[in-house]
Write a protein that holds these residues in place. Sequence first.
Motif, PDB file in Angstrom:
ATOM      1  N   ILE A 172       0.835  -1.125   0.004  1.00  0.00           N
ATOM      2  CA  ILE A 172       0.077  -0.133   0.068  1.00  0.00           C
ATOM      3  C   ILE A 172       0.998   1.057   0.080  1.00  0.00           C
ATOM      4  O   ILE A 172       0.514   2.128  -0.710  1.00  0.00           O
ATOM      5  CB  ILE A 172      -1.056  -0.035   1.186  1.00  0.00           C
ATOM      6  CG1 ILE A 172      -1.911  -1.146   1.307  1.00  0.00           C
ATOM      7  CG2 ILE A 172      -1.870   1.272   1.585  1.00  0.00           C
ATOM      8  CD1 ILE A 172      -2.825  -1.224   2.305  1.00  0.00           C
TER       9      ILE A 172
ATOM     10  N   PRO B 230      -9.059   4.103   3.235  1.00  0.00           N
ATOM     11  CA  PRO B 230      -8.338   4.138   1.846  1.00  0.00           C
ATOM     12  C   PRO B 230      -8.928   5.376   0.898  1.00  0.00           C
ATOM     13  O   PRO B 230      -8.317   6.276   0.369  1.00  0.00           O
ATOM     14  CB  PRO B 230      -8.095   2.975   1.123  1.00  0.00           C
ATOM     15  CG  PRO B 230      -7.978   2.054   2.314  1.00  0.00           C
ATOM     16  CD  PRO B 230      -9.231   2.617   3.326  1.00  0.00           C
TER      17      PRO B 230
ATOM     18  N   TRP C 119      -7.335   1.152  -6.537  1.00  0.00           N
ATOM     19  CA  TRP C 119      -7.193   0.045  -5.352  1.00  0.00           C
ATOM     20  C   TRP C 119      -7.685  -1.299  -6.086  1.00  0.00           C
ATOM     21  O   TRP C 119      -6.673  -2.387  -5.803  1.00  0.00           O
ATOM     22  CB  TRP C 119      -7.902   0.419  -4.381  1.00  0.00           C
ATOM     23  CG  TRP C 119      -8.025  -0.294  -3.270  1.00  0.00           C
ATOM     24  CD1 TRP C 119      -8.907  -1.583  -2.942  1.00  0.00           C
ATOM     25  CD2 TRP C 119      -7.109  -0.300  -1.972  1.00  0.00           C
ATOM     26  NE1 TRP C 119      -8.289  -2.079  -1.429  1.00  0.00           N
ATOM     27  CE2 TRP C 119      -7.545  -1.413  -0.844  1.00  0.00           C
ATOM     28  CE3 TRP C 119      -6.228   0.707  -1.608  1.00  0.00           C
ATOM     29  CZ2 TRP C 119      -6.881  -1.494   0.310  1.00  0.00           C
ATOM     30  CZ3 TRP C 119      -5.783   0.494  -0.345  1.00  0.00           C
ATOM     31  CH2 TRP C 119      -5.862  -0.499   0.421  1.00  0.00           C
TER      32      TRP C 119
ATOM     33  N   TYR D 186      -7.728  -7.063   1.492  1.00  0.00           N
ATOM     34  CA  TYR D 186      -7.654  -5.720   0.888  1.00  0.00           C
ATOM     35  C   TYR D 186      -9.100  -5.146   0.505  1.00  0.00           C
ATOM     36  O   TYR D 186      -9.233  -3.968   0.690  1.00  0.00           O
ATOM     37  CB  TYR D 186      -6.609  -5.571  -0.439  1.00  0.00           C
ATOM     38  CG  TYR D 186      -5.351  -5.712  -0.136  1.00  0.00           C
ATOM     39  CD1 TYR D 186      -4.622  -4.705   0.775  1.00  0.00           C
ATOM     40  CD2 TYR D 186      -4.380  -6.616  -0.549  1.00  0.00           C
ATOM     41  CE1 TYR D 186      -3.450  -4.728   0.867  1.00  0.00           C
ATOM     42  CE2 TYR D 186      -3.067  -6.570  -0.279  1.00  0.00           C
ATOM     43  CZ  TYR D 186      -2.479  -5.737   0.358  1.00  0.00           C
ATOM     44  OH  TYR D 186      -1.020  -5.394   0.427  1.00  0.00           O
TER      45      TYR D 186
ATOM     46  N   TRP E  22     -11.009  -1.893   1.912  1.00  0.00           N
ATOM     47  CA  TRP E  22     -11.710  -0.840   1.289  1.00  0.00           C
ATOM     48  C   TRP E  22     -13.008  -0.500   1.620  1.00  0.00           C
ATOM     49  O   TRP E  22     -13.440   0.658   1.810  1.00  0.00           O
ATOM     50  CB  TRP E  22     -11.674  -1.128  -0.332  1.00  0.00           C
ATOM     51  CG  TRP E  22     -12.253   0.050  -0.821  1.00  0.00           C
ATOM     52  CD1 TRP E  22     -13.499   0.137  -1.290  1.00  0.00           C
ATOM     53  CD2 TRP E  22     -11.621   1.172  -1.462  1.00  0.00           C
ATOM     54  NE1 TRP E  22     -13.531   1.257  -1.997  1.00  0.00           N
ATOM     55  CE2 TRP E  22     -12.492   1.943  -1.979  1.00  0.00           C
ATOM     56  CE3 TRP E  22     -10.205   1.528  -1.345  1.00  0.00           C
ATOM     57  CZ2 TRP E  22     -12.186   3.288  -2.611  1.00  0.00           C
ATOM     58  CZ3 TRP E  22      -9.986   2.746  -2.075  1.00  0.00           C
ATOM     59  CH2 TRP E  22     -10.892   3.655  -2.345  1.00  0.00           C
TER      60      TRP E  22
END
Length: 394
Positions: free
Chosen positions: A269, A339, A349, A382, A386
């Motif tokens: 990231i 994020p 992303w 991930y 998000w």
Amino acid sequence: MTNSNIAAPRFMLMGGGAVAQIAELLGKFGLSRPLIVSDKVMVGTGLIDKCLAPLTAAGIAHTVFSDTVSDPTDTVIEAGVKIIRAGNFDCLIGFGGGSPMDTAKAMAILATGGGKMRDYKVPVSADCADLPIIAIPTTAGTGSEATRFTVITDTERDEKMLIAGLGVLPLAAIVDHELTFTVPARTTADTGVDSLTHALEAYVSKRATPFSDALAVSAMALIGRHLRAAYAEPRNAAAREGMMLGANQAGLAFSNSSVALVHGMSRPIGAHFHVPHGLSNAMLLPAVTRFSISGAPARYAEAARRIGLASDGDADGGACTRLVGGLEALNTTLAVPTPAAFGIKEDAWNAKMDLMAEQALASGSPANNPRVPSKDEIVALYREVWTGAARNAR
Ligand SMILES: NC(=O)c1ccc[n+]([C@@H]2O[C@H](COP(=O)([O-])OP(=O)(O)OC[C@H]3O[C@@H](n4cnc5c(N)ncnc54)[C@H](O)[C@@H]3O)[C@@H](O)[C@H]2O)c1
Ligand SMILES: [Fe+2]
């Protein structure tokens, strides 16, 4: 008990105002020609004078390389090595947050062995450095002053490389919390969560040892007690000191155990979206902890009690639930953005999740996690980070 390899700096000077003794510290080791590695903020704010003034007073000539960038890159390291080669230095002083300290470490490795920075990334063991490193942290923090790691970005591949070995372990450190009074609140929060993550991951890691456990437990208690106050009251000396000690012990803990899945997922990231290291850890910490608990519930429960998120009377199951909830609440207190709120675009992303999962696995850190994830599970995490699924599921 299996054998464990314990490594730590030869000497550490701890306490408020200790940086004033930098010249005496160099003298102990017969060093007198330092190259100081720092960054523009340290020079611009004058904080670096806390290190330079005592050197000048002792008649020690010094050169400053201040081109370090946050999340140091291989190109900056190469520039630093040119300065080393052009001079006649007998040591490097890394003065600043993790970025200047890591830069000094990597410069010592590359100046000794040559080649490219990526030649030294794990699983290579970067054990050889001709120049000793004195590390002086100004954040609390990475603990880099006490670790056998440096993290350098490969600019061609957008990869944050982990470089490990005795060559990057500082000879000595000065751990002076008064240097952290000027750290802005955002950075206090991010660096503080980084140190909390070091302690927690060292404690739950498959590579934990009795030595690292003692340090991790102490660090979790210190950081749990002092992080909020250091964030809210920048000049609270007791809180700054507690955080500095906690960060240092957390560094020693993970350097003699390991980090795990949070760090494995955090580095990509940072590399792709330029999120500060501690902040990307914070974004990941609740979701990754929830995913990992089943691999070591007793350890996570004990961590929750030590951090102060659960009480001694809580059974393991309840303590683990409180841990995830407490880490989420901590993120709220410390105003950790999602994020999306940080400014990352969802398409970008999603497009990187696969590659980030591969890079996380390749770093080796997820293999130390109490629950070892598959690539698909990392991608799902991930995705969860998000959407804030961990938050919404409560
Ligand atoms: N080597 C290790 O063991 C290890 C462990 C964890 C993280 N890291 C690495 O360390 C880096 C992050 O280090 P960091 O979180 O300390 O951030 P940093 O060194 O990048 O500093 C963050 C910002 O805070 C400023 N700053 C630092 N000290 C200050 C002070 N006293 N007053 C005012 N401003 C100050 C810096 O100038 C910079 O702008 C990352 O590259 C990360 O990957 C290394
Ligand atoms: Fe870290």
